[in-house]
Design a protein around this motif. Structure first.
Motif, mmCIF file in Angstrom:
data_model
loop_
_atom_site.group_PDB
_atom_site.id
_atom_site.type_symbol
_atom_site.label_atom_id
_atom_site.label_comp_id
_atom_site.label_asym_id
_atom_site.label_seq_id
_atom_site.Cartn_x
_atom_site.Cartn_y
_atom_site.Cartn_z
ATOM 1 N N THR A 159 49.165 41.952 35.439
ATOM 2 C CA THR A 159 47.777 41.084 35.534
ATOM 3 C C THR A 159 46.669 42.129 36.400
ATOM 4 O OG1 THR A 159 49.047 39.282 35.092
ATOM 5 C CG2 THR A 159 46.781 38.883 35.777
ATOM 6 N N VAL A 160 47.422 42.281 37.604
ATOM 7 C CA VAL A 160 46.375 43.048 38.584
ATOM 8 C C VAL A 160 45.736 44.281 37.945
ATOM 9 C CG1 VAL A 160 46.488 44.087 40.680
ATOM 10 C CG2 VAL A 160 47.927 42.224 40.411
ATOM 11 N N ASP A 177 34.868 45.807 46.146
ATOM 12 C CA ASP A 177 34.738 46.090 47.512
ATOM 13 C C ASP A 177 33.174 46.228 47.838
ATOM 14 O OD1 ASP A 177 37.317 46.546 47.786
ATOM 15 O OD2 ASP A 177 37.268 48.640 46.705
ATOM 16 N N ARG A 220 33.765 31.806 38.459
ATOM 17 C CA ARG A 220 34.693 32.832 38.935
ATOM 18 C C ARG A 220 35.163 33.850 38.344
ATOM 19 N NH1 ARG A 220 40.215 29.861 40.944
ATOM 20 N NH2 ARG A 220 40.709 29.940 38.675
ATOM 21 N N TYR A 223 40.446 36.166 32.710
ATOM 22 C CA TYR A 223 40.572 35.253 32.120
ATOM 23 C C TYR A 223 40.666 33.916 32.745
ATOM 24 C CZ TYR A 223 44.234 32.060 30.123
ATOM 25 O OH TYR A 223 44.664 30.982 29.327
ATOM 26 N N VAL A 268 43.270 42.967 35.472
ATOM 27 C CA VAL A 268 41.884 42.572 36.078
ATOM 28 C C VAL A 268 41.108 43.796 36.309
ATOM 29 C CG1 VAL A 268 40.976 41.256 37.855
ATOM 30 C CG2 VAL A 268 42.705 40.348 36.646
ATOM 31 N N ARG A 269 41.616 44.553 37.063
ATOM 32 C CA ARG A 269 41.063 46.045 37.595
ATOM 33 C C ARG A 269 40.324 46.727 36.513
ATOM 34 N NH1 ARG A 269 41.188 47.297 42.839
ATOM 35 N NH2 ARG A 269 42.549 46.046 43.956
ATOM 36 N N LYS A 308 47.012 34.892 27.345
ATOM 37 C CA LYS A 308 47.911 35.292 28.187
ATOM 38 C C LYS A 308 48.539 36.545 28.139
ATOM 39 C CE LYS A 308 48.693 30.859 30.426
ATOM 40 N NZ LYS A 308 49.488 29.637 30.942
ATOM 41 N N LEU A 361 36.707 34.715 45.848
ATOM 42 C CA LEU A 361 37.990 35.139 45.452
ATOM 43 C C LEU A 361 37.914 35.897 43.911
ATOM 44 C CD1 LEU A 361 40.488 32.465 46.743
ATOM 45 C CD2 LEU A 361 40.749 34.817 47.120
ATOM 46 N N GLY A 362 37.040 35.210 43.204
ATOM 47 C CA GLY A 362 36.890 36.045 41.918
ATOM 48 C C GLY A 362 36.572 37.355 42.140
ATOM 49 N N TYR A 377 37.477 39.335 44.216
ATOM 50 C CA TYR A 377 38.770 39.919 45.137
ATOM 51 C C TYR A 377 38.712 41.371 45.034
ATOM 52 C CZ TYR A 377 43.104 40.854 47.243
ATOM 53 O OH TYR A 377 44.122 41.549 48.252
ATOM 54 N N ILE A 378 38.633 41.891 43.604
ATOM 55 C CA ILE A 378 39.007 43.302 43.406
ATOM 56 C C ILE A 378 37.426 44.123 43.682
ATOM 57 C CG2 ILE A 378 40.809 42.993 41.738
ATOM 58 C CD1 ILE A 378 38.727 43.600 39.666
ATOM 59 N N THR A 409 50.040 38.242 31.574
ATOM 60 C CA THR A 409 51.012 37.142 32.285
ATOM 61 C C THR A 409 52.040 37.090 31.237
ATOM 62 O OG1 THR A 409 48.881 35.841 32.669
ATOM 63 C CG2 THR A 409 51.178 34.746 32.992
#
Ligand code: ATP
Ligand code: MG
Lengths: 234, 286
Positions: A70-71, A105, A147, A80, A74-75, A45, A99-100, A102-103, A50
Motif C-alpha cells: 500500500t505504501v 515533503d 484527505r 483510496y 500511495v507513493r 482494495k 496526514l493525507g 504524509y508522503i 491491501t
C-alpha cells in the motif's frame, strides 16, 4: 493509466473476484456499479494494495503493481478513500488532512492542497480545529475525500462516497466528484447511486458476484436491461 | 508532619520513575493493542546493562543512560521483528502467551548469566547522597531520576505531537488500515513503537540502578506496577501514564510508610482492581 487484467482475488483461499479486467485512462471518471457483495470494495482494495490478486495483473503507468505494498502504491500516486471513511476520530480536521499529505515533503504543496480541499469543501475550513469524530456523516465523508486529495494523487479511488448520506448531501457529494472530474482529475468511483454514477461517468462497469458482466459508456450502460431492472427499478 | 512531607516528596519523585517505566508499555499498547508481558524484563535488561557498563568500564552510572537506551531500543526492535510480528497472525491467546514466553525467557536467561544474586552500584555522582530542603530529605538518585524521567517524557510527548514521525505513530495507533492508506509504513511504525518502548524502559532501568539493586526476577515487581499505572492512566495514553505514575508513587510509598511495607503490593492490586471495575478505560483512555 490503470490497467487491471483478468484478476482473481481471494479471501482465505475463497475467490470472490473472478477474471475481472478493467482500465482507467488519464482524465477519465470510471464508475463501477454492482449489488451489495458483488466485490466492488474488494476490487478497489486490491488496486490499493491491501489485498493482492492470486491471478492476473495490475499495471499503473505501465508498471506492474500487483504485488506492491500500500505504501508504495500511495507513493506511485493512487489513493483510496475507503467505504467506512476511516477518519482519525481523535484528531482534528486539519490534522487528518495533513496526514493525507504524509508522503509529501514539500510544505508549499501541502499548503496549496489544503487550500484546494478547503475551497472544494468550505465546511471543512470552518471546522478545521474540530475533532474528526465530532463531524456529521456528510462532513466525515468530505474529510475522507479531502484527505485522499492531499497527496496530489494521479488516481483517486472513491468507495461509495454517498453511503449513508441524506439526499441533499448525496447531491452535494456527487457534485464535488463531478467538479473534480472537470478539473481533470482521474477518478475510479464505486457507487450504489447507479444512475448518478453512470450519468457522470465517461465509462462504467457492472459487476455481479465478482464478474464484470457489462462494460461501456455511461449512457450505454444506463440503457441495458440489467441496469434498468436491477438498479433503476424500471 | 515533616515525615509526611518527606514521604510525599519522595513518593512523587519515585512516581516519575514509575511513569517512565509505564510509558514504554503505554506506547507499545497504544500503537498495537498488545500488552508486553516482558516489559519488566526489559527494565531488568536496562538495569544490568547500566550495572555492567558502569562496573566494567568504571564510568559514572549516569553516562550509561544512552547505552541502556540503545540496548533497550534494539531489544524492542528485535522482539517485534523476531517474535511479535508472527504472533499478530495468530489468535489472541498466541499474543498473550507469546510475550509471556519472552518474559520467562529473558528472566531465566538473566538467571543463567548473572545468577540469583542481588547486585548494586556503590559509586556514582548521585549514589547514596541527599540534601535537606527545609525539613524534607531529598535523595539525589530519586531527584536525578525524576528530572531525567520528566525530560524523557517531555521528549516523547513533543515527538508525538509535533513531529511527522509522531503523527505517523499516532495514526497507526488509531487505525492501522487507514494509516496505510496515507502511505504510512505501518509495519515500520510498529517496530519503532517497540523500539521506543524498549528505549524508554531501558533508560528507566539505568536510572533505577542508582538506588535499587538488580536481580533476575526484579521485572515482576515493576511490571505489576507498570500494568496498574497504565490501566489507571488509560491504555495507550502518554499523559495518563505520567499522571498515573505519580499517583502510583504516592499509593505505594505512602501506603508502605503508613500501613506497613507488606501492604504495598496489595495496594497495587487493589488499585488495578478498582480501576478495572470503576473506570475500565482509565483516566485518559480513548
Ligand atoms: N474480509 C473478508 N473475508 C471474507 N470474505 C469477505 C471479506 N470481505 C468481503 N468478503 C466477501 O467478498 C464479497 C465481496 O465483498 P465486497 O465488500 O467487495 O462487496 P461490495 O461490492 O463492496 O459490497 P457493498 O456494496 O456492500 O459495499 C462478499 O461476498 C463478501 O462477503
Ligand atoms: Mg463495498
Amino acid at each position: 493509466m490503470l490497467k487491471v487484467e483478468k484478476i482473481e482475488v481471494r479471501y482465505s483461499g475463497v475467490p470472490v473476484i473472478h477474471d475481472v479486467s478493467f482500465h482507467v485512462n488519464g482524465g477519465e471518471l470510471v464508475s463501477i456499479v454492482g449489488a451489495n457483495g458483488s466485490g466492488k470494495t474488494t476490487l478497489l482494495k486490491t488496486v490499493a494494495g491491501t489485498l493482492h490478486p492470486a491471478k492476473g495483473s495490475i499495471e499503473f503507468e505501465d508498471e506492474d503493481i500487483s504485488t506492491s505494498s500500500t505504501v508504495n502504491i500511495v507513493r506511485k500516486g493512487i489513493t483510496y478513500v475507503p467505504e467506512e471513511r476511516r477518519i482519525f476520530g481523535p484528531l482534528s480536521v486539519e490534522e487528518n488532512l495533513k496526514l493525507g499529505a504524509y508522503i509529501v515533503d514539500d510544505r508549499e504543496e501541502i499548503e496549496k492542497n489544503l487550500d484546494y480541499v478547503y475551497s472544494l469543501f468550505p465546511i471543512l475550513k470552518a471546522r478545521q480545529k474540530q475533532l474528526g469524530e465530532t463531524l456529521s456523516g456528510g462532513e466525515q465523508q468530505m474529510l475522507a475525500t479531502g484527505r485522499g486529495l492531499m497527496s496530489s494523487p494521479k488516481l483517486l479511488m472513491l468507495d461509495e462516497p454517498s453511503l449513508g448520506l441524506m439526499p441533499k448531501l448525496v447531491d452535494e457529494m456527487l457534485e464535488a466528484v463531478a467538479t473534480l472530474k472537470e478539473e481533470g482529475k482521474t477518478i475510479l468511483l464505486v457507487e450504489q447511486k447507479v444512475r448518478e454514477a453512470l450519468e457522470m461517468a465517461d465509462r462504467g462497469y457492472v459487476l455481479q458476484t465478482g464478474r464484470t458482466i457489462y462494460k461501456g459508456t455511461g449512457e450505454e450502460l444506463l440503457e441495458t436491461d440489467i441496469v434498468k431492472k436491477a438498479f433503476l427499478g424500471l | 508532619m515533616e515525615m509526611l512531607l518527606s514521604t510525599l516528596v519522595s513518593a512523587l519523585l519515585m512516581g516519575m520513575l514509575f511513569a517512565l517505566v509505564a510509558l514504554g508499555l503505554a506506547i507499545i499498547f497504544g500503537v498495537m493493542n498488545i500488552v508486553n508481558f516482558a516489559h519488566g524484563e526489559f527494565l531488568m535488561v536496562g538495569m544490568y546493562t547500566a550495572f555492567l557498563t558502569a562496573t566494567i568500564f568504571s564510568i559514572e552510572p549516569l553516562l550509561t543512560l544512552p547505552i541502556a537506551a540503545m540496548v533497550g531500543f534494539l531489544l524492542g526492535i528485535a522482539s517485534y521483528y523476531m517474535l511479535v510480528r508472527y504472533l499478530l497472525k495468530g489468535p489472541m491467546i498466541a499474543q498473550l502467551l507469546g510475550t509471556f514466553g519472552l518474559m520467562i525467557f529473558l528472566r531465566y536467561l538473566a538467571m543463567c548469566i548473572f545468577g540469583p544474586d542481588y547486585k548494586t552500584l556503590e559509586h556514582g555522582l548521585l549514589i547514596g547522597k541527599s540534601i535537606m530542603w527545609g525539613p524534607v530529605v531529598l535523595s539525589y538518585p530519586r531527584l536525578g531520576t525524576a528530572v531525567l524521567s520528566m525530560l524523557g517524557f517531555g521528549i516523547i510527548y513533543w515527538m508525538m505531537d509535533y513531529t511527522r514521525l509522531g503523527k505517523a505513530l499516532k495514526a497507526t495507533a488509531l487505525d492501522v488500515e487507514a494509516a496505510g492508506y496515507m502511505g504510512i509504513d505501518t509495519e515500520k511504525m510498529r517496530g519503532l513503537a517497540w523500539g521506543l518502548g524498549g528505549a524508554t524502559v531501558g533508560i528507566a532501568g539505568a536510572l533505577l540502578i542508582n538506588f535499587y539493586y538488580v536481580f533476575p526476577t526484579i521485572g515482576i515487581l515493576f511490571c505489576m506496577i507498570a500494568f496498574a499505572t497504565v490501566a489507571l492512566g488509560g491504555f495507550g495514553s502518554i499523559k495518563g501514564a505520567f499522571i498515573a505514575g505519580l499517583i502510583m508513587g504516592m499509593i505505594i510509598d505512602l501506603g508502605g510508610t503508613y500501613l506497613g511495607p507488606q501492604y504495598k503490593f496489595a495496594l497495587i492490586y487493589l488499585t488495578f482492581f478498582l480501576v478495572v471495575v470503576i473506570r475500565p478505560k482509565g483516566l485518559f483512555g480513548w
